[in-house]
Design a protein around this motif. Structure first.
Motif, PDB file in Angstrom:
ATOM      1  N   LEU A   5      47.242   9.909  66.794  1.00 21.08           N
ATOM      2  CA  LEU A   5      47.598   8.918  65.788  1.00 21.08           C
ATOM      3  C   LEU A   5      46.371   8.129  65.368  1.00 21.08           C
ATOM      4  CD1 LEU A   5      50.917   7.480  67.310  1.00 21.08           C
ATOM      5  CD2 LEU A   5      50.659   9.237  65.533  1.00 21.08           C
ATOM      6  N   ARG A   6      46.412   7.639  64.148  1.00 18.40           N
ATOM      7  CA  ARG A   6      45.373   6.732  63.680  1.00 18.40           C
ATOM      8  C   ARG A   6      45.508   5.393  64.405  1.00 18.40           C
ATOM      9  NH1 ARG A   6      44.301   6.359  57.482  1.00 18.40           N
ATOM     10  NH2 ARG A   6      42.303   5.752  58.381  1.00 18.40           N
ATOM     11  N   HIS A   7      44.583   4.487  64.137  1.00 16.80           N
ATOM     12  CA  HIS A   7      44.578   3.219  64.851  1.00 16.80           C
ATOM     13  C   HIS A   7      45.778   2.339  64.525  1.00 16.80           C
ATOM     14  CE1 HIS A   7      40.445   4.340  65.852  1.00 16.80           C
ATOM     15  NE2 HIS A   7      40.479   3.415  66.775  1.00 16.80           N
ATOM     16  N   ASP A   8      46.508   2.664  63.464  1.00 15.29           N
ATOM     17  CA  ASP A   8      47.714   1.892  63.186  1.00 15.29           C
ATOM     18  C   ASP A   8      48.862   2.268  64.114  1.00 15.29           C
ATOM     19  OD1 ASP A   8      48.616   4.343  62.239  1.00 15.29           O
ATOM     20  OD2 ASP A   8      48.634   3.751  60.136  1.00 15.29           O
ATOM     21  N   GLY A   9      48.674   3.338  64.916  1.00 15.06           N
ATOM     22  CA  GLY A   9      49.676   3.748  65.871  1.00 15.06           C
ATOM     23  C   GLY A   9      50.858   4.469  65.267  1.00 15.06           C
ATOM     24  N   GLN A  10      50.822   4.736  63.958  1.00 16.46           N
ATOM     25  CA  GLN A  10      51.966   5.339  63.289  1.00 16.46           C
ATOM     26  C   GLN A  10      51.593   6.605  62.511  1.00 16.46           C
ATOM     27  OE1 GLN A  10      53.564   2.223  60.824  1.00 16.46           O
ATOM     28  NE2 GLN A  10      54.251   0.992  62.574  1.00 16.46           N
ATOM     29  N   THR A  11      50.459   6.577  61.824  1.00 21.36           N
ATOM     30  CA  THR A  11      50.054   7.682  60.960  1.00 21.36           C
ATOM     31  C   THR A  11      49.293   8.732  61.757  1.00 21.36           C
ATOM     32  OG1 THR A  11      49.755   6.032  59.204  1.00 21.36           O
ATOM     33  CG2 THR A  11      48.928   8.247  58.779  1.00 21.36           C
ATOM     34  N   THR A  12      49.598   9.994  61.506  1.00 19.36           N
ATOM     35  CA  THR A  12      48.878  11.079  62.169  1.00 19.36           C
ATOM     36  C   THR A  12      47.429  11.116  61.702  1.00 19.36           C
ATOM     37  OG1 THR A  12      50.895  12.396  62.329  1.00 19.36           O
ATOM     38  CG2 THR A  12      48.805  13.577  62.543  1.00 19.36           C
ATOM     39  N   ALA A  13      46.511  11.173  62.647  1.00 18.51           N
ATOM     40  CA  ALA A  13      45.083  11.275  62.318  1.00 18.51           C
ATOM     41  C   ALA A  13      44.773  12.702  61.868  1.00 18.51           C
ATOM     42  CB  ALA A  13      44.232  10.899  63.522  1.00 18.51           C
ATOM     43  N   ARG A  14      44.176  12.831  60.716  1.00 17.90           N
ATOM     44  CA  ARG A  14      43.771  14.146  60.203  1.00 17.90           C
ATOM     45  C   ARG A  14      42.336  14.062  59.692  1.00 17.90           C
ATOM     46  NH1 ARG A  14      47.945  17.555  60.007  1.00 17.90           N
ATOM     47  NH2 ARG A  14      50.076  16.742  59.876  1.00 17.90           N
ATOM     48  N   PRO A  15      41.573  15.139  59.827  1.00 17.58           N
ATOM     49  CA  PRO A  15      40.169  15.123  59.375  1.00 17.58           C
ATOM     50  C   PRO A  15      40.077  15.297  57.860  1.00 17.58           C
ATOM     51  CG  PRO A  15      40.705  17.269  60.249  1.00 17.58           C
ATOM     52  CD  PRO A  15      41.940  16.419  60.455  1.00 17.58           C
ATOM     53  N   LEU A  16      40.429  14.256  57.129  1.00 13.51           N
ATOM     54  CA  LEU A  16      40.487  14.367  55.668  1.00 13.51           C
ATOM     55  C   LEU A  16      39.106  14.597  55.061  1.00 13.51           C
ATOM     56  CD1 LEU A  16      43.037  11.484  54.918  1.00 13.51           C
ATOM     57  CD2 LEU A  16      43.480  13.923  55.292  1.00 13.51           C
ATOM     58  N   TRP A  17      38.077  14.071  55.706  1.00 17.26           N
ATOM     59  CA  TRP A  17      36.697  14.206  55.223  1.00 17.26           C
ATOM     60  C   TRP A  17      35.928  15.092  56.191  1.00 17.26           C
ATOM     61  CZ3 TRP A  17      33.243  12.944  51.375  1.00 17.26           C
ATOM     62  CH2 TRP A  17      31.891  12.957  51.697  1.00 17.26           C
ATOM     63  N   LEU A  18      35.473  16.232  55.713  1.00 14.40           N
ATOM     64  CA  LEU A  18      34.657  17.155  56.501  1.00 14.40           C
ATOM     65  C   LEU A  18      33.224  17.096  55.994  1.00 14.40           C
ATOM     66  CD1 LEU A  18      34.120  19.554  58.449  1.00 14.40           C
ATOM     67  CD2 LEU A  18      34.892  21.078  56.608  1.00 14.40           C
TER      68      LEU A  18
END
Length: 386
Positions: A5-18
């Motif tokens: 999860l992202r730091h908001d604890g709710q949204t899935t962390a994804r590598p949007l920027w490569l």
């Protein structure tokens, strides 16, 4: 497979920027480069097929923006093929380049391959200073390539890294950008990693220099200048740290030329973290499961004063690499923060930069970025001297 999860604890962390660092090779020798000073000791570059694998797997995980950087990415003869594969997969691609190694034919070839955006860098606003900082006579070539990029239909995006040796020329830098019909200009104060860290005493501007540059930039904006100017402040003149990479393993994935997957371009220096090789592991495992990418996610790793700080959701404790470089402790609060017990390490450097003379600057001349200096800086001493 567990999804972080992202730091908001709710949204899935994804590598949007490569960010694909295709090579550390570069025809320039800029002393403020953020590439690692040990670049000459780093292993062989990945192949075209290796990069195709990275692009495919990162895209499957949600990556949408592709940065192509180096070193100088134009030294890779397969750059057009990598761009074309990125376009086929649906990336928005951005080439970050010095313009050296480019001609009109290559600009057109990159456009035909599907490149969306080009950002070209200058070292200064005049040939003498530009060529000194670059270590070669490149100024006129850069101007020609900037015009060729514009002629090919791309927006003109210029990047000028600011430091003690060119920041006083801010009026001339803006005038040069206007003469090239620039649309966007990033006036980016040096961030002190890699070669810039080694040359910090020579590069950090004074408060007076920085204030003057900010005033000139603000005046241009207030006078409704045509170009969009972005002025990036140096960390050392802040009292709160940046939310580095929007948080560790949050949305940014860096792949180095030798295949190491990193949460940021400077992370390979952190001790005890084994960063995975994209040739040995797939991107999904690296991003979701690898110990290195999970190490500084969330807030449980934090020590005081960060752990109980109400601002930890804004800056995530600051930059782990900067904390390590300044304090030797990668878990420490970023010393840029005024709440850090090590904040004096930053203010002492700033005080030295603002002194009439700097003993360190006088004792250590600028060290230019090149393989010879890399080998010298990281040479193994004889057994009797260890």
């Amino acid at each position: 497979m567990t999804q972080p999860l992202r730091h908001d604890g709710q949204t899935t962390a994804r590598p949007l920027w490569l960010l694909a660092e295709l090579t550390y090779a570069c025809p320039l020798q800029c002393p403020y480069c953020s590439n690692p000073t040990e670049m000459a000791q780093i292993g062989a570059e990945m192949t075209t097929d290796d990069w195709f694998k990275v692009l495919r797997e990162a895209r499957e995980l949600g990556a949408a923006q592709l940065g192509l950087s180096g070193g100088e990415p134009l030294v890779r003869r397969d750059l057009e093929a990598i761009v074309a594969e990125g376009a086929r997969l649906g990336y928005y691609s951005n080439l970050i380049t010095s313009g050296i190694g480019m001609d009109e034919a290559r600009v057109n070839a990159l456009a035909e391959a599907g490149l969306d955006h080009i950002q070209i860098s200058f070292q200064a606003s005049n040939a003498e200073r530009n060529n000194f900082l670059a270590g070669s006579n490149t100024f006129e070539q850069k101007k020609a390539m900037a015009r060729a990029i514009k002629a090919a239909g791309y927006p003109m995006v210029l990047n000028i890294v600011l430091h003690r040796h060119n920041i006083d020329d801010i009026d001339d830098i803006i005038a040069m950008a206007e003469s090239l019909d620039a649309d966007y200009v990033e006036l980016a104060n040096t961030q002190y990693y890699g070669w810039a860290w080694h040359n910090r005493a020579q590069l950090l501007p004074t408060r007076e220099q920085l204030d003057h540059a900010e005033r000139v930039t603000t005046r241009y904006r207030e006078n409704d200048g045509r170009m969009k100017l972005y002025f990036v402040l140096p960390d050392y003149y802040q009292d709160r740290p940046k939310a580095c990479m929007s948080g560790w393993g949050d949305l940014f994935l860096n792949v180095a030329p030798d295949g190491l997957a990193l949460p940021c371009h400077a992370a390979r220096q952190l001790p005890g973290l084994e960063f995975p090789d994209v040739r040995e592991h797939d991107i999904a495992w690296i991003w979701n499961e690898s110990p290195a990418f999970n190490h500084f996610r969330g807030f449980d790793w934090m020590a005081e004063p960060c752990r109980s700080c109400v601002e930890k959701h804004d800056d995530f404790g600051g930059c782990r690499c900067q904390a390590y470089m300044l304090t030797g402790d990668m878990y420490a609060a970023d010393p840029v923060c005024a709440k850090s017990p090590s904040h004096h390490l930053v203010t002492d450097v700033v005080e030295q930069a603002n002194a009439p003379t700097s003993a360190r600057a006088e004792a250590q001349p600028i060290v230019f970025r090149n393989p010879k200096n890399s080998k010298r800086l990281h040479a193994t001493p004889p057994a009797g001297e260890r």
